[in-house]
Write a protein that holds these residues in place. Structure first.
Motif, PDB file in Angstrom:
ATOM      1  N   PHE A 285     -41.192 -43.177  13.846  1.00  0.00           N
ATOM      2  CA  PHE A 285     -39.575 -42.995  13.514  1.00  0.00           C
ATOM      3  C   PHE A 285     -38.770 -42.109  14.673  1.00  0.00           C
ATOM      4  O   PHE A 285     -37.614 -42.376  14.787  1.00  0.00           O
ATOM      5  CB  PHE A 285     -39.698 -42.258  12.150  1.00  0.00           C
ATOM      6  CG  PHE A 285     -40.201 -43.213  11.251  1.00  0.00           C
ATOM      7  CD1 PHE A 285     -39.620 -44.525  10.861  1.00  0.00           C
ATOM      8  CD2 PHE A 285     -41.373 -43.039  10.503  1.00  0.00           C
ATOM      9  CE1 PHE A 285     -40.110 -45.243   9.985  1.00  0.00           C
ATOM     10  CE2 PHE A 285     -41.856 -43.972   9.474  1.00  0.00           C
ATOM     11  CZ  PHE A 285     -41.252 -45.199   9.509  1.00  0.00           C
ATOM     12  N   TYR A 286     -39.623 -41.389  15.416  1.00  0.00           N
ATOM     13  CA  TYR A 286     -38.835 -40.356  16.402  1.00  0.00           C
ATOM     14  C   TYR A 286     -38.377 -41.395  17.432  1.00  0.00           C
ATOM     15  O   TYR A 286     -37.052 -41.167  17.851  1.00  0.00           O
ATOM     16  CB  TYR A 286     -39.735 -39.233  16.718  1.00  0.00           C
ATOM     17  CG  TYR A 286     -39.259 -38.504  17.854  1.00  0.00           C
ATOM     18  CD1 TYR A 286     -37.914 -37.781  17.558  1.00  0.00           C
ATOM     19  CD2 TYR A 286     -39.805 -38.221  19.180  1.00  0.00           C
ATOM     20  CE1 TYR A 286     -37.721 -36.853  18.705  1.00  0.00           C
ATOM     21  CE2 TYR A 286     -39.163 -37.642  20.021  1.00  0.00           C
ATOM     22  CZ  TYR A 286     -38.125 -36.879  19.845  1.00  0.00           C
ATOM     23  OH  TYR A 286     -37.404 -36.021  20.852  1.00  0.00           O
ATOM     24  N   ARG A 287     -39.159 -42.133  17.840  1.00  0.00           N
ATOM     25  CA  ARG A 287     -39.019 -43.093  18.797  1.00  0.00           C
ATOM     26  C   ARG A 287     -37.809 -43.818  18.450  1.00  0.00           C
ATOM     27  O   ARG A 287     -36.995 -44.479  19.189  1.00  0.00           O
ATOM     28  CB  ARG A 287     -40.099 -43.849  19.438  1.00  0.00           C
ATOM     29  CG  ARG A 287     -41.295 -43.071  20.147  1.00  0.00           C
ATOM     30  CD  ARG A 287     -41.936 -43.761  21.074  1.00  0.00           C
ATOM     31  NE  ARG A 287     -42.885 -44.716  19.950  1.00  0.00           N
ATOM     32  CZ  ARG A 287     -43.860 -44.418  19.460  1.00  0.00           C
ATOM     33  NH1 ARG A 287     -44.627 -43.162  19.598  1.00  0.00           N
ATOM     34  NH2 ARG A 287     -44.597 -45.388  18.690  1.00  0.00           N
ATOM     35  N   LYS A 288     -37.903 -44.459  17.398  1.00  0.00           N
ATOM     36  CA  LYS A 288     -36.553 -45.240  16.701  1.00  0.00           C
ATOM     37  C   LYS A 288     -35.512 -44.843  16.556  1.00  0.00           C
ATOM     38  O   LYS A 288     -34.517 -45.325  16.939  1.00  0.00           O
ATOM     39  CB  LYS A 288     -37.433 -45.824  15.428  1.00  0.00           C
ATOM     40  CG  LYS A 288     -36.529 -46.876  14.540  1.00  0.00           C
ATOM     41  CD  LYS A 288     -37.011 -47.488  13.440  1.00  0.00           C
ATOM     42  CE  LYS A 288     -36.012 -48.454  12.792  1.00  0.00           C
ATOM     43  NZ  LYS A 288     -36.594 -48.942  11.488  1.00  0.00           N
ATOM     44  N   ALA A 289     -35.481 -43.457  16.153  1.00  0.00           N
ATOM     45  CA  ALA A 289     -34.035 -42.465  16.050  1.00  0.00           C
ATOM     46  C   ALA A 289     -33.740 -42.575  17.620  1.00  0.00           C
ATOM     47  O   ALA A 289     -32.526 -42.505  17.664  1.00  0.00           O
ATOM     48  CB  ALA A 289     -34.594 -41.288  15.516  1.00  0.00           C
ATOM     49  N   LEU A 290     -34.531 -42.177  18.645  1.00  0.00           N
ATOM     50  CA  LEU A 290     -33.972 -42.035  19.696  1.00  0.00           C
ATOM     51  C   LEU A 290     -33.369 -43.156  20.365  1.00  0.00           C
ATOM     52  O   LEU A 290     -32.376 -43.149  20.924  1.00  0.00           O
ATOM     53  CB  LEU A 290     -35.150 -41.713  20.748  1.00  0.00           C
ATOM     54  CG  LEU A 290     -35.788 -40.159  20.797  1.00  0.00           C
ATOM     55  CD1 LEU A 290     -36.967 -39.984  21.625  1.00  0.00           C
ATOM     56  CD2 LEU A 290     -34.585 -39.127  21.200  1.00  0.00           C
ATOM     57  N   GLU A 291     -34.038 -44.558  20.227  1.00  0.00           N
ATOM     58  CA  GLU A 291     -33.409 -45.815  20.508  1.00  0.00           C
ATOM     59  C   GLU A 291     -31.956 -45.993  19.748  1.00  0.00           C
ATOM     60  O   GLU A 291     -31.071 -46.692  20.403  1.00  0.00           O
ATOM     61  CB  GLU A 291     -34.328 -46.819  20.271  1.00  0.00           C
ATOM     62  CG  GLU A 291     -35.720 -46.790  20.807  1.00  0.00           C
ATOM     63  CD  GLU A 291     -36.804 -48.012  20.700  1.00  0.00           C
ATOM     64  OE1 GLU A 291     -36.526 -48.703  19.764  1.00  0.00           O
ATOM     65  OE2 GLU A 291     -37.842 -47.750  20.910  1.00  0.00           O
ATOM     66  N   GLN A 292     -32.065 -45.427  18.781  1.00  0.00           N
ATOM     67  CA  GLN A 292     -30.637 -45.734  17.881  1.00  0.00           C
ATOM     68  C   GLN A 292     -29.646 -44.638  17.982  1.00  0.00           C
ATOM     69  O   GLN A 292     -28.423 -45.054  18.337  1.00  0.00           O
ATOM     70  CB  GLN A 292     -30.914 -45.904  16.323  1.00  0.00           C
ATOM     71  CG  GLN A 292     -31.752 -47.066  15.926  1.00  0.00           C
ATOM     72  CD  GLN A 292     -31.951 -47.085  14.592  1.00  0.00           C
ATOM     73  OE1 GLN A 292     -31.252 -46.240  13.665  1.00  0.00           O
ATOM     74  NE2 GLN A 292     -32.749 -48.138  13.882  1.00  0.00           N
ATOM     75  N   ASP A 293     -29.681 -43.477  18.343  1.00  0.00           N
ATOM     76  CA  ASP A 293     -29.024 -42.357  18.408  1.00  0.00           C
ATOM     77  C   ASP A 293     -29.123 -41.835  19.741  1.00  0.00           C
ATOM     78  O   ASP A 293     -27.961 -41.407  20.165  1.00  0.00           O
ATOM     79  CB  ASP A 293     -29.139 -41.380  17.264  1.00  0.00           C
ATOM     80  CG  ASP A 293     -29.123 -42.078  15.642  1.00  0.00           C
ATOM     81  OD1 ASP A 293     -28.360 -43.000  15.763  1.00  0.00           O
ATOM     82  OD2 ASP A 293     -29.629 -41.589  15.061  1.00  0.00           O
ATOM     83  N   GLY A 294     -30.190 -41.574  20.313  1.00  0.00           N
ATOM     84  CA  GLY A 294     -30.315 -40.979  21.657  1.00  0.00           C
ATOM     85  C   GLY A 294     -30.334 -39.545  21.643  1.00  0.00           C
ATOM     86  O   GLY A 294     -30.625 -38.823  22.605  1.00  0.00           O
TER      87      GLY A 294
END
Length: 303
Positions: A285-294
């Protein structure tokens, strides 16, 4: 804790009282068998060793004041009880094995007692031998019979309690089987591996296995949010924000503690629930959040 100290003190008082009562007839009560059995099965081995050694000797001093020969017997017998108990009473598998180990432990105490009495020139009779054998059987049976009372009054946990907690018929394990079968399979596998590792490391395998069985009970609150319980092709997290998904996943630790308290799971197992993820990050979920929000604070997705 205060409860643990009270428990140990009560065992010592019971032992000293039995010694003093039997001393009226000039006999050793052999109650050190019960003291050692209860201690080694409910408190850390090092604590049990020292309490048996010191408390056992003090019991002989109280009961046989002025009888130097019996005090000498008590010195050696307390050492034998503490040492032999360390190797024979810590690992047991069922009630029969507990009783057998306790009775064999009692025979070791008898052998040491009669050898010392023979060396000191004290009287040894067949009646005394038969009486002591009956005392071995009595104390061995009493240890097993009273264990549930100590568990209830002082929240100590014996090997028998760990075995009961690990049985599939336990209410929480039955709920896992019915409501979160994937999680149930997971905890069983973790428990098997953890117990094997604990045995190799000379740790308490029964405690580790029981802890592994209960470490994920918090998933009962929202079982379909965890991948092992999801049907093929259906993942509720696909339509959720990573931060919300992480919040739900992380909350299974807090939920697990609440469920454990509700079902009166022994507190010694709560640490397995609270600490089994440590302070790790939900990397997916951390990687997913980075992809979405940066721009994401990693600590917000950390246990």
């Amino acid at each position: 804790t205060v409860s643990d100290v009270t428990y140990v003190c009560m065992l010592l008082v019971l032992y000293w009282s039995a010694q003093r009562t039997f001393a009226v007839w000039g006999m050793d009560s052999l109650a050190i068998l019960a003291l050692t059995g209860w201690l080694y099965m409910t408190v850390p081995p090092l604590v049990a060793f020292h309490v048996t050694l010191g408390g056992g000797l003090l019991g002989f001093l109280i009961a046989f004041e002025g009888m130097s020969s019996m005090v000498a017997v008590g010195c050696v017998l307390s050492g034998v009880a503490a040492g032999v108990g360390y190797f024979t009473l810590r690992e047991v598998g069922n009630r029969l094995s507990i009783w057998r180990n306790l009775f064999l432990f009692g025979l070791c105490l008898l052998a040491a007692t009669f050898f010392l009495k023979w060396g000191l020139g004290l009287d040894i009779t067949w009646n005394l031998l038969m009486g002591n054998l009956l005392l071995c059987a009595f104390w061995s049976s009493l240890v097993i019979a009273i264990l549930p009372l100590w568990e209830t009054l002082f929240e100590v946990v014996s090997p028998l309690r760990f075995l009961e907690l690990s049985h599939p018929s336990q209410p929480l394990l039955k709920r896992l089987q019915l409501e979160a079968p994937g999680t149930y399979h997971h905890v069983i596998m973790v428990g098997t591996l953890a117990e094997a590792a604990a045995d190799q490391l000379k740790m308490n395998g029964l405690l580790v296995k029981a802890g592994a069985y209960y470490h994920d009970i918090g998933k009962l609150k929202r079982p379909n949010f965890f991948v092992e319980n999801q049907l093929a092709g259906e993942n509720v997290h696909d339509g959720m924000a990573p931060a919300l998904s992480a919040l739900v996943i992380i909350s299974h630790v807090k939920d697990g503690v609440e469920i454990a308290e509700q079902y009166k799971v022994p507190r010694v197992l709560h640490a397995f629930i609270e600490e089994h993820h440590g302070t790790t990050t939900l990397s997916y979920f951390y990687r997913k959040a980075l992809e979405q929000d940066g721009d994401v604070v990693e600590d917000s997705l950390r246990y």
